[in-house]
Motif scaffolding. Structure first.
Motif, PDB file in Angstrom:
ATOM      1  N   LYS A 132       0.850  -1.190   0.000  1.00 27.69           N
ATOM      2  CA  LYS A 132       0.000   0.000   0.000  1.00 27.69           C
ATOM      3  C   LYS A 132       0.880   1.232   0.000  1.00 27.69           C
ATOM      4  O   LYS A 132       0.842   2.062   0.902  1.00 27.69           O
ATOM      5  N   ASP A 192      -8.648  -1.095  -4.844  1.00 27.61           N
ATOM      6  CA  ASP A 192      -7.492  -0.303  -5.279  1.00 27.61           C
ATOM      7  C   ASP A 192      -7.897   0.664  -6.382  1.00 27.61           C
ATOM      8  O   ASP A 192      -7.573   1.855  -6.334  1.00 27.61           O
ATOM      9  N   PRO A 352       0.837   6.395  -6.358  1.00 27.21           N
ATOM     10  CA  PRO A 352       0.254   5.375  -5.475  1.00 27.21           C
ATOM     11  C   PRO A 352      -0.631   4.413  -6.232  1.00 27.21           C
ATOM     12  O   PRO A 352      -1.778   4.235  -5.894  1.00 27.21           O
TER      13      PRO A 352
END
Ligand code: NAD
Ligand code: MG
Length: 353
Positions: A132, A192, A352
């Motif tokens: 993560k 996600d 990210p």
């Protein structure tokens, strides 16, 4: 419901003892997986295409570099860390023909399994450790003695050792220093994609731009608007990161806190309904289909969208202001390449995903 967390003490690292890992791709995640695994005592081969620009980087870092097919044949664990849109082609051409029974095929994101793009034979193990955080942090946090939290999943267990090996892999990455939790490929992929679209990348960018534009259109100075809407965001997020919304609200003034309660919901009215639509498009596969079609058509729409936002006024104003703040370690992005403008180590670049 509280998820079970797994830490170093819960995981037997010997599940990977004597095994060789083939890290396919040496980008954001690839370089970090390869280096963390090696530092944790796992033998690593890096698999890359013949002409790949990453070859020199991996070789300079001291890795044995092979073509993808050769790396797969030499490995017990194969981790596919090329971009999600390239995974199907690499898998079909180089990996599938070279797999043998009992190997563990690993992913860092479930996209290609969830949407059926990669279909491994039932005779191998299939697992995932999805950190993560961006790859560069995965490496720098590990070197500093910490870890990036991660999700793990087992999709297939042909050997009977899949779960133990996947957990040992998470430990070798350093992730169990921070804690890992079990998920499925479907849950990881859908959450996600949702997180990056609704909030982390899409939602936040849209809010920042809307707030900046609102101030500039009302006649306020663009530089001031930049500090207010983008620069300060990090300071606020850092407070949330350390102590949640409560700590952010503890630290800001009572006026800011009251405005937060009464005006925040006005700004996001309708946002939750829109988020549900975004989630529905992810779950139905509509988003994946659209993204794959754009890529297969050469990526024109993607490049257009990228170019449009790159020219946004907040990017021009922000770049000039950041250049005067070298202590921020400002980065200038050109043609898809990130370049550190200052000499401080670039630990927090990357996206990210
Ligand atoms: P990346 O864009 O950094 O590139 C990966 C590497 O793959 C490149 O450096 C190159 O070595 C190789 N490569 C690029 N194009 C290729 C092609 N067409 N054929 C073969 N090899 C090619 O990728 P990434 O962001 O590290 O993503 C890898 C995986 O990790 C993805 O599944 C992604 O979803 C996942 N992931 C990424 C992050 C992140 O921080 N970037 C975080 C969590 C999970
Ligand atoms: Mg993510």
């Amino acid at each position: 419901m509280t998820a079970r967390m797994y830490y170093d003490a819960d995981v037997d690292p010997t599940a990977l003892a004597g095994q060789t890992g083939a890290v396919i791709g040496y980008g954001s995640q690839g370089h970090a997986h390869a280096q963390n695994l090696r530092d944790s005592g796992v033998e690593v081969i890096v698999g890359l295409a013949k002409g790949s620009k990453s070859r020199a980087l991996a070789a300079d870092a001291g890795f044995r570099v092979e073509n993808v097919a050769a790396a797969v044949r030499a490995a017990d664990v194969v981790v596919l860390l090329v971009p999600d849109t390239a995974q199907k082609a690499v898998y079909d051409a180089e990996i599938a023909p070279n797999l043998r029974d009992g190997q563990l095929l690993m992913f860092a994101h479930g996209f290609n399994i969830r949407f059926g793009r990669v279909q491994p034979p039932p005779s191998i193990d299939v697992g995932m450790v999805a950190p993560k955080g961006p790859g560069h942090l995965l490496r720098s946090v590990y070197t500093a003695g910490g870890g990036v939290p991660a999700l793990f999943a087992v999709e297939q267990d042909a050997s009977g050792t899949a779960r133990a090996r996947v957990l040992a892999y998470a430990r070798a990455l350093g992730a169990t220093r921070a804690g890992v939790l079990e998920t499925t490929f479907a849950e990881e992929t859908e959450t996600d994609l949702f997180g990056e679209q609704a909030l982390l990348c899409g939602g936040v960018s849209a809010l920042v731009k809307a707030a900046f534009e609102t101030l500039v259109e009302a006649g306020y100075q663009p530089e001031l608007a930049y500090f207010e809407t983008m620069h300060e965001l990090k300071l606020i997020v850092d407070l949330m990161y350390r102590g949640g919304l409560n700590f952010m609200r503890f630290s800001v003034s009572d006026t800011a806190e009251y405005g937060d309660y009464v005006s925040g919901p006005r700004v996001t009215e309708g946002a939750k309904a829109a988020m549900k639509d975004v989630l529905a498009d992810i779950q139905s596969g509509a988003f994946a289909q659209r993204w794959i079609a754009v890529q297969e058509a050469g990526g024109d729409e993607f490049r257009q969208l990228r170019g449009r936002d790159r020219e946004h006024q907040i990017e021009q104003v922000g770049a000039a202001l950041r250049a005067q703040m070298p202590f921020l370690n400002p980065v200038v992005v050109r043609e898809g390449e990130a370049q550190a403008a200052a000499s401080a180590p670039a630990v927090a670049t990357g996206s990210p995903k």
